[in-house]
Design a protein around this motif. Structure first.
Motif, short mmCIF file in Angstrom:
data_model
loop_
_atom_site.label_atom_id
_atom_site.label_comp_id
_atom_site.label_asym_id
_atom_site.label_seq_id
_atom_site.Cartn_x
_atom_site.Cartn_y
_atom_site.Cartn_z
N SER A 14 -42.09 -31.26 2.41
CA SER A 14 -42.92 -31.32 3.62
C SER A 14 -44.24 -32.03 3.32
O SER A 14 -44.73 -32.01 2.19
CB SER A 14 -43.21 -29.90 4.13
N LYS A 15 -44.80 -32.64 4.36
CA LYS A 15 -46.06 -33.35 4.23
C LYS A 15 -46.84 -33.23 5.53
O LYS A 15 -46.25 -33.30 6.61
CB LYS A 15 -45.82 -34.83 3.90
N TYR A 67 -49.12 -34.60 8.40
CA TYR A 67 -49.58 -35.82 9.08
C TYR A 67 -50.46 -35.38 10.24
O TYR A 67 -50.07 -34.52 11.03
CB TYR A 67 -48.40 -36.62 9.64
#
Length: 591
Positions: A380-381, A383
């Protein structure tokens, strides 16, 4: 006679003195003695004058024909007479006055009729609003803590508060560089001390130079210190890979909560006779439901998809929007990313779909991004909505957006200092001017919170003397949270009847639980919702304080609860074991 009294202040003053001293053996008292008696009676002459005016006004009104008919009716029963006397007293109370005589109010209730403010005379929205994370279960947890201190025997020796995301209350230690910066700005004489590193002294001097009079005790600009707002803009540009940020679009606030409330208040306007609607994710953070209720707006629920790790589906957004159009005018789309209470992190594709939906339906996006530093899942990241809509280009770049960040979460966890910001993007300049005017009326946010925000967006950099310790402490906090996220997920997943999504981010887990029918009936007998019943049983049996899922919203027919992952690892391990034993016994008891 009464009209003359109303027009003659000196006569009224003497009458007030009589009121103050009425019931005493004699009235020929010195001025000093009268003052003494006034203090004893806690009835200043100004109050007595006000009460005399109210009484005389009502006596004059009673001479009017319509009222006189009611007042002289002789066929009324004792109950009716008492009711009328009560009504007269209520009329006096509504003016902030009380009759100085006992006779007219002898049959009144002294509890309900001697207050201007009653449950029937305050804003009904305040009565209706609820805030689950500090609700009845948390109140009971506080009572239990006091009972333990008094020596009351319990099957546990302490309460573990897993109900709220209060990092430091759960044992997290403050980061050194932030506390040093706060100390130096609050007590500038420490700038002469060799105990503080030079880079923190330089930062402190820059902040103090931005304060009026060089003191943290002065007001700042209503939107916050320009110096710090420029730091925030630089932070956003760096985070969003070069997307420009204008410091004039940034407002420093007392945490994210008042910023969110200020924007919802700004948008609280009927459109073509329809109430404004606010689309919120279900489950949602109760700040939103509480504020929407407080403002008398219309809450529009859209459901996150639990089966897809609490993802967001555009079809569900459209369903929610279309149904809401029948009863209100949806104006706002709230998105919490990473999620509270669900702990999910939205994918880039998901964010693009949300932006397209908001643009197509003329909605302002409120992006609650306070957990952006709390991402634990390797796949996961985070943004930001601002970055994605700018990278999408075209008309979506003009999407109206307000985003929020706070020092309460992330790795600082400084909840009590109350520091935050909001960035207002693509909003009409005239509307922004009105927002600024509203914020101006609140003077400014706390300067300590502004310093904390400066520390968050402008931490020590490589080569500076504070950098190594900063990196070590930051990594320790985030690594510990990641470890606890995995511990909670694995432990709860092993429980009978539990369905748990991985904690990708934020500070919470929101498992679904199957509550046996027998327990549902037991809850009904106690006039409780099943998840509330479960949470109370857990608290009374183990001392663990969680929040029922009904306080956040959940798909009808399902039951959840929210627990933080914030207790220190040893405490959390103990908590999970107590939880396991409780749940096993609960299922045996109610199967």
């Amino acid at each position: 006679m009464s009209r003359q009294l109303l027009r003659n202040p000196s006569t009224l003053q003497r009458a007030a003195t009589v009121v103050v001293t009425s019931g005493l053996p004699h009235l020929e008292l010195s001025g000093a003695r009268i003052c003494q008696l006034q203090q004893q009676c806690k009835l200043p002459s100004s109050v007595a004058i006000r009460r005399w005016k109210s009484l005389l006004h009502n006596n004059n009104s009673a001479q009017k024909p319509a009222t006189a008919t009611v007042a002289t009716t002789t066929t009324a029963t004792t109950t009716t007479t008492a009711t009328r006397r009560s009504s007269q007293a209520e009329a006096l109370n509504a003016r902030g006055s009380h009759s100085p005589f006992n006779a007219p109010v002898r049959n009144m209730s002294t509890v309900s009729n001697d207050k201007v403010l009653t449950m029937d005379s305050i804003n009904a929205n305040y009565v209706a609003m609820e805030y689950a994370v500090r609700g009845p279960i948390v109140i009971r947890a506080g009572e239990i803590e006091k009972e333990l201190l008094k020596g009351v025997k319990k099957p546990f020796d302490r309460v573990i508060r897993a109900n709220i995301g209060d990092c430091h209350a759960m044992g997290q230690k403050p980061l050194t560089y932030l506390r040093q910066l706060l100390a130096l700005t609050m007590e500038p004489r420490l700038l002469e001390s060799p105990d503080y590193p030079d880079d923190m002294k330089e930062r402190a001097c820059e902040i103090l130079a931005a304060c009026a009079g060089g003191s943290m005790g002065s007001y700042t600009d209503s939107a916050g210190m320009e110096f710090v707002r420029r730091q925030v803009a630089a932070f956003i540009e760096d985070r969003d890979k070069g997307v420009p940020a204008d410091y004039q679009n940034i407002y420093l606030t007392g945490g994210a909560s008042p910023a969110i409330k200020s924007i919802l208040t700004l948008l609280n306007c009927q459109i073509d006779g329809s109430a404004p609607g606010v689309m919120v994710p279900i489950p949602q953070y109760p700040l939103y439901s509480a504020t929407i209720t407080e403002l008398g707006m219309c809450r529009v629920d859209y459901f996150l998809d639990e089966d897809k790790c609490w993802g967001l589906d555009r079809k569900e957004l459209q369903r929610s929007y279309d149904e809401a159009k029948k009863r209100c005018c949806p104006r706002v789309l709230v998105v919490i990313n990473p999620g509270n209470p669900t702990g999910q992190v939205l994918t880039r594709d998901n964010i693009e779909e949300i932006i397209k939906f908001a643009y197509d339906n003329n909605l302002v996006i409120l992006a609650d991004e306070v957990y952006q530093a709390n991402v634990y899942d390797n796949n996961s990241k985070f943004y930001s909505f601002k970055r994605i809509m700018n990278e999408m280009g075209g008309p979506h770049r003009q999407q109206e957006l307000v985003s929020f960040l706070s020092v309460s979460k992330g790795y600082l966890g400084e909840c009590g200092i109350r520091g935050g910001y909001m960035e207002v993007v693509n909003v009409c300049p005239e509307v922004k001017a009105v927002l600024t005017k509203s914020i101006t009326a609140q003077l400014c946010s706390t300067t300590a919170g502004q310093v904390a925000m400066s520390a968050l967006v402008n931490p020590p950099k490589p080569g500076e003397s504070s950098y190594a310790l900063y990196e070590k402490e930051k990594a320790a906090v985030l690594n510990a949270l990641k470890e606890r996220a995995e511990l909670v997920y694995k432990t709860l997943s092993s429980f009978e009847g539990y369905t748990v999504n991985p904690v990708q981010g934020a500070m919470y887990v929101f498992p679904k639980i199957e509550i046996p029918p027998k327990a549902v009936e037991a809850a009904k007998a106690k006039k409780m919702l099943p998840d509330v019943f479960y949470a109370f049983e857990l608290l009374e049996t183990t001392g663990i304080c969680i929040v029922p899922g009904s306080g956040f919203g959940q798909l009808p027919g399902t039951f959840h609860f929210r627990s933080t992952i914030l207790p220190q690892t040893d405490v959390l391990t103990e908590m999970m074991e107590k939880f396991r034993v409780f749940h096993t016994d609960f299922m045996k008891k109610y199967k």
